[in-house]
Design an enzyme around this catalytic site. Structure first.
Site, PDB file in Angstrom:
ATOM      1  CE  LYS A 149      -3.983  -1.994   2.371  1.00  0.00           C
ATOM      2  NZ  LYS A 149      -4.924  -1.892   3.517  1.00  0.00           N
ATOM      3  N   GLY A 197      -8.578   2.931  -1.669  1.00  0.00           N
ATOM      4  CA  GLY A 197      -8.379   1.967  -2.754  1.00  0.00           C
ATOM      5  C   GLY A 197      -7.336   2.389  -3.780  1.00  0.00           C
ATOM      6  CD  GLU A 227      -2.171  -3.328   5.856  1.00  0.00           C
ATOM      7  OE1 GLU A 227      -3.078  -3.651   5.047  1.00  0.00           O
ATOM      8  OE2 GLU A 227      -2.301  -2.429   6.679  1.00  0.00           O
ATOM      9  NE  ARG A 276     -15.575  11.618   3.507  1.00  0.00           N
ATOM     10  CZ  ARG A 276     -14.707  10.642   3.290  1.00  0.00           C
ATOM     11  NH1 ARG A 276     -13.420  10.839   3.537  1.00  0.00           N
ATOM     12  NH2 ARG A 276     -15.107   9.464   2.853  1.00  0.00           N
ATOM     13  NE  ARG A 283     -22.629   6.050  -1.219  1.00  0.00           N
ATOM     14  CZ  ARG A 283     -21.384   6.447  -0.977  1.00  0.00           C
ATOM     15  NH1 ARG A 283     -20.632   6.884  -1.995  1.00  0.00           N
ATOM     16  NH2 ARG A 283     -20.883   6.397   0.224  1.00  0.00           N
TER      17      ARG A 283
END
Ligand code: MV4
Length: 445
Positions: free
Chosen positions: A158, A165, A200, A292, A336
């Site tokens: 990562k 993502g 990881e 947020r 959504r």
């Protein structure tokens, strides 16, 4: 309390924030790009200021123009909504420097959570479970290969500046390591201007479960239970629900306590979300923190019967929270709805809404900025509505969602409504038997 709040956003979230401000008796300022001149957020707000042309980089992301709009109108606080500048440390700092309250995280908190390797180390210190892997960044490939062998394949690389993502590579065998490592490193450097990588264990087919938290400036934190966000396609969430059908009382409590420890260690103020990956054995691991309000906050509002934007504004103004955790007794679900063609690789399909009929009835909430005759501009995110339904049980919730989707008429643009109906009809979805891999092999009919 604030004298006037400027909303540095557009679409449904701008309306959502203005509604709460009105109920709190706080005047509002909308900002808009020329592409949004016919948008509802301009009409809902008390004042509106044009901040630039259609591209976000020249309007909704243009910090100097937004600060100027706040100064001209005398706004003493800015609500950034989600996306755009909501997790921008520089903007949070500029607001502070100009004596304007940023209704969101401090620059320090945004930086601490924005660097993913650093965020993980902080959470480990707080006793929050993290995924086995490297201790911080690795810059030596031989060291990385040695560690991968020790952890056991599959592993994942990562980018520390990534997230959501972006900047990840799965590796299934050692012979592929070097190729993926080099690709990840140059991609991260080009995309983020930071090529730091960490390693990881790769968790196969995890559940994506996030816990809503709130904290105040007096050091109190509470959790508002979880949302299951596993139904997503290419990191775009499609359906979220609370509670998660995969999580029992005991794990809910443990994840809630872990999320509170995460918020506490960074002295978090306001509302935020701790994202977890949950494996098939129900082990949960810290993944990221969102500093947020999120798109899917409404399903939590429905089951705990609290206005999270109101809580956010009150916390920013210095009010204390009760510190009481919430465990829902109802079930809520969100679809959504995007202006995209689900039959054509989800191609964005902006254009004019010719006909609109919104669903209604008990337990049905539609958060949207669209209206009949409105033209969806091509410049922004393609989400045009959130359909949120709430009922006593998950089964009733699914039936209500099917009924509400059936009533929803949007003519003029293609939408993802047919996809939602097919997901809801899926046997495994109905059983609550799904992971983040659910959409990988889902074929629309
Ligand atoms: C992972 C993972 C498996 N193992 N990390 C994707 C979003 C970013 N926040 C982290 N992500 C993942 N990290 C390990 N060690 C799988 C994903 C992942 C994923 C996570 C949540 C929701 C959807 C996802 C889809 C693909 C991969």
């Amino acid at each position: 309390m604030f004298k006037k709040i400027l909303i540095a956003n557009r679409g449904e979230i701008a309306l959502r924030i203005i509604r709460t401000c009105k109920e709190m008796g706080i005047p509002t300022v909308a900002v808009y790009s020329t592409a949004d001149k016919d948008s509802l957020h301009i009409r809902f707000a008390d004042e509106a200021v044009c901040i630039g042309p259609a591209p976000s980089s020249e309007s909704y992301l243009k910090m100097t123009n937004i600060i100027a709009a706040a100064e001209i109108t005398g706004a003493d606080a800015i609500h950034p909504g989600y996306g755009f500048l909501s997790e921008n440390a520089k903007f949070s700092q500029i607001c502070r420097d100009n004596g304007i309250k940023f209704i969101g995280a401090t620059p320090e908190q945004i930086i601490a959570m924005g660097d993913k390797s650093n965020a993980k180390a902080t959470m480990k210190k707080a006793g929050v479970p993290t995924i086995p892997g490297s201790d911080g960044l690795i810059d030596n490939i031989d060291e990385a290969i040695k560690l991968a062998k020790k952890i056991g394949y599959p592993v994942i690389i990562k980018a520390t500046a990534g997230g959501g993502g972006r900047g990840m590579r799965e590796i299934w065998k050692e012979e592929d390591f070097e190729r993926h490592w080099e690709a990840a490193k140059s991609e991260a450097g080009a995309a983020f201007g930071n090529d730091g990588l960490y390693l990881e264990k790769f968790i196969e087919e995890p559940h994506h479960i996030e816990v809503q938290i709130a904290g105040d400036q007096y050091g109190k934190v509470c959790h508002l239970s979880e949302r299951d966000c596993s139904i997503q396609r290419r990191h775009q969430k499609l359906i979220e629900e609370t509670p998660s059908p995969f999580i029992d009382e005991e794990i809910r409590h443990k994840m809630g306590e872990a999320a509170k420890a995460a918020a506490q260690i960074i002295n978090y103020e306001g509302v935020g979300t701790i994202e977890f990956l949950v494996d098939k054995h129900k082990n949960f691991y810290f993944m990221e923190m969102n500093t947020r309000i999120q798109v899917e906050h409404a399903i939590t509002e429905e089951v705990i019967d609290r206005d999270l934007i109101k809580e956010q504004i009150k916390i920013a103004a210095g009010d204390p929270i009760t510190g009481k955790d919430y465990y829902p007794t109802k079930h809520s679900m969100e679809c959504r709805i995007n202006a995209e063609d689900p039959y054509n690789n989800f191609r964005p399909n902006p254009g004019k809404i010719e006909t609109l009929h919104k669903p209604g009835g008990h337990g049905v909430r539609v958060d949207t900025h669209i209206y009949a005759g409105y033209t969806i501009p091509p410049n922004y995110d393609s989400m045009i509505a959130k359909l949120i339904v709430t009922a006593q049980t998950r089964q009733e919730c699914i039936l209500k969602m099917e009924r509400a989707l059936g009533e929803f008429v949007i003519e003029g643009v293609q939408t993802t409504i047919p996809l939602h109906l097919q997901i809801l009809a899926d046997e495994n979805f109905r059983k609550g038997n799904f992971t983040t891999a659910f959409m990988n092999d889902f074929k629309i009919k």
